[in-house]
Design an enzyme around this catalytic site. Structure first.
Site, PDB file in Angstrom:
ATOM      1  N   LYS A  52       0.793  -1.228   0.000  1.00 62.19           N
ATOM      2  CA  LYS A  52       0.000   0.000   0.000  1.00 62.19           C
ATOM      3  C   LYS A  52       0.831   1.288   0.000  1.00 62.19           C
ATOM      4  O   LYS A  52       0.348   2.337  -0.431  1.00 62.19           O
ATOM      5  CB  LYS A  52      -0.927   0.003   1.217  1.00 62.19           C
ATOM      6  CG  LYS A  52      -2.127  -0.910   1.095  1.00 62.19           C
ATOM      7  CD  LYS A  52      -3.168  -0.345   0.151  1.00 62.19           C
ATOM      8  CE  LYS A  52      -4.488  -1.079   0.246  1.00 62.19           C
ATOM      9  NZ  LYS A  52      -5.534  -0.461  -0.584  1.00 62.19           N
ATOM     10  N   SER A 313       0.323  -9.836  -0.662  1.00 60.27           N
ATOM     11  CA  SER A 313       0.164  -8.384  -0.600  1.00 60.27           C
ATOM     12  C   SER A 313       0.513  -7.765   0.745  1.00 60.27           C
ATOM     13  O   SER A 313       0.747  -6.558   0.821  1.00 60.27           O
ATOM     14  CB  SER A 313      -1.270  -8.003  -0.969  1.00 60.27           C
ATOM     15  OG  SER A 313      -2.187  -8.608  -0.075  1.00 60.27           O
TER      16      SER A 313
END
Length: 512
Positions: A52, A313
């Site tokens: 992110k 992720s």
């Protein structure tokens, strides 16, 4: 946003001011299991343990001086917040971050630590969508610039650099890239990048079955809003995908897959076995989808040799979730079957039950006497797959045992397995003992085989905890005039034991 505009923003992205090019790591265990080259894109290796920060920093680095002076605001379930916090500290920008009250403590603490004096955290709502609504209210009140977690051109472009890295790191034949999906920023960016540069490569999005807003939107042809979202994969718990992300995914995504909680837990374990790192549930979504894809290919008789990539992720795992993950991973791999079995409440029934199980490893065994005629046993058994599970059901039926398959029953796996027991008026003269034995296949069956048939078992609890020693709690009905004989039996049993008959909690909660 056009593909050309996205690529232009991607090539100009400033993600490497704070991010690193993460490894595309081969997964030899999975490759051997499936007979296909499998690799993991290790975004859990980023400074904030998540992809992110790419999009967040790229967005904030492009703000003009007046925007920087006013500050920014973001809503996040955790990982985007850490990216914004790092960017705020790096760029000297004041950031207000609104997070749902359900955010794991590990992520909340990390945001405050990373951002320092640059960050103000506001906790509001039970989901990302509710936190987002509060962020919009504060934005209008204070003229903050919104750093959206997924539906922003520069955020999407920042995430797209992951796709560029994958293509650079794997220039050879590549069948598909699997991408976890919440609001769609990562999937939109990676899909647009890969389809623009290597259109033959499939891009497949993966969502938790209880948070599947993107899958439903693509199926219906319009953005849908979910009434509720599951919280296990909190990093992808989004009720509605973005306008831009939906449009890009509609153009470029080849397929969407849904996976359940058990499959996610099994994928978490797979990543750990390959890398010795522990991804968060959202971080393992893509691998769970990759495994489902291969299973469906095999069932359809399809064969291919192309490499497959799953994006890991993030690794901001709530430590308290690990117990749950370990318990459910076996079911996710079809390596544990869970049953409620009914046997006659009479001498020899336990032995017949154990003989039916054979040398299979028992993962859990719960029993409490409650009926003078029938015994109801909750049992978990290690299996090699669905076929063995069905064979075991047939074996129970052959013994005239009633059997209820609870392997896919969420209520049983979450709650009922822990509630077998309670007080029983039939447990007269009950003595409570704890035993330990070396944990190996068939050990529990052998233990039960050593139990003397003259005394009735009125309570039994066992759960395989993955340790070298198994631990059992047993209630045995021994009349007072047979206690001395029973003591001699214990001495010959050969297992360490401890009498817990006077334990205060037992007397309060279980003693009839």
């Amino acid at each position: 946003m056009s593909d050309e505009e996205l690529l232009r923003r991607m090539y100009a992205a400033r993600v490497y001011d704070v991010a690193r090019e993460t490894a595309l790591q081969p997964a030899p265990l999975l490759s051997t299991r499936y007979g296909r080259p499998v690799a993991l894109k290790r975004e859990d290796q980023q400074p904030v343990f998540s992809f992110k920060l790419r999009g967040a920093y790229n967005k904030m680095s492009r703000l003009d001086p007046p925007q920087r002076a006013c500050g920014v605001i973001a809503a996040s379930a955790g990982n985007h917040a850490q990216g914004v916090a790092l960017a705020a500290a790096k760029l000297g920008i004041h950031a207000v971050i609104v997070m749902p009250v359900t955010v794991p403590k590990v992520k909340l603490d990390a945001v405050r630590r990373i951002g320092g004096d640059s960050v103000e955290v506001v906790l509001c709502g039970n989901s990302y969508s509710e936190a987002q609504a509060e962020a919009l209210r504060l934005q209008y009140a204070h003229s903050y610039t919104v750093v959206h977690p997924f539906d922003d051109p520069d955020v999407i472009a920042g995430q797209a650099t992951i796709g560029l890295e994958i293509l650079r790191q794997h220039p050879g034949p590549l069948e598909a890239v699997f991408v976890p999906v919440g609001g769609g920023g990562l999937l939109a960016g990676v899909a647009a990048c890969i389809k623009s540069l290597r259109p033959e490569v499939k891009v497949i999005g993966v969502q938790a079955a209880d948070s599947d807003a993107m899958a439903r939107s693509l199926e219906t042809g319009e953005r849908v809003t979910l009434d509720e979202v599951g919280l296990f994969s909190d990093g992808t718990a989004v009720k509605q995908v973005g306008v831009r992300t939906y449009a890009l995914c509609k153009r470029h995504v080849d397929a969407m897959l849904r996976v359940d909680t058990d499959a996610i837990c099994a994928a978490i374990r797979d990543v750990f076995q390959e890398t010795r790192s522990v991804p968060e549930p959202a971080g393992a979504l893509a691998l769970a989808g990759l495994k489902q894809y291969l299973t469906e290919q095999k069932a359809a008789g399809e064969q291919s040799e192309g490499a497959l990539v799953a994006i890991v992720s993030g690794a901001n795992m709530n430590f308290d979730q690990l117990r749950f993950v370990a318990e459910r991973a076996e079911v996710g791999e079809q390596h544990e079957a869970v049953f409620a079995v009914t046997v006659p409440e009479q001498r020899g029934s336990f032995r017949r039950f154990c003989a039916t199980l054979g040398d299979r490893s028992i993962t859990e065994f719960n029993y409490r006497v409650g009926d003078a005629r029938l015994a109801h046993i909750f049992v978990g058994v290690q299996t090699t797959g669905r076929n063995e599970r069905e064979a075991l059901i047939a074996a129970f039926h052959a013994q005239d045992f009633g059997v209820l398959d609870l392997t896919d029953d969420e209520l049983a796996k979450l709650h009922l397995r822990h509630m077998v027991g309670g007080r029983s008026p039939l447990a007269q003269d009950e003595q409570l003992y704890r035993f330990e034995f070396p944990e190996r296949p068939g050990a529990l069956t052998r233990f039960l085989g050593h139990m003397h048939p003259d005394w009735n078992i009125s309570l039994f609890h066992y759960r395989n905890q993955g340790a070298d020693y198994g631990r059992i709690l047993v209630g045995i009905q021994v009349p007072p005039d047979e206690r001395e004989l029973f003591q001699r039996f214990l001495e010959t049993l050969g297992y360490p034991y401890r009498n817990e008959s006077d334990h205060s909690a037992y007397r309060l909660l279980l003693q009839g």
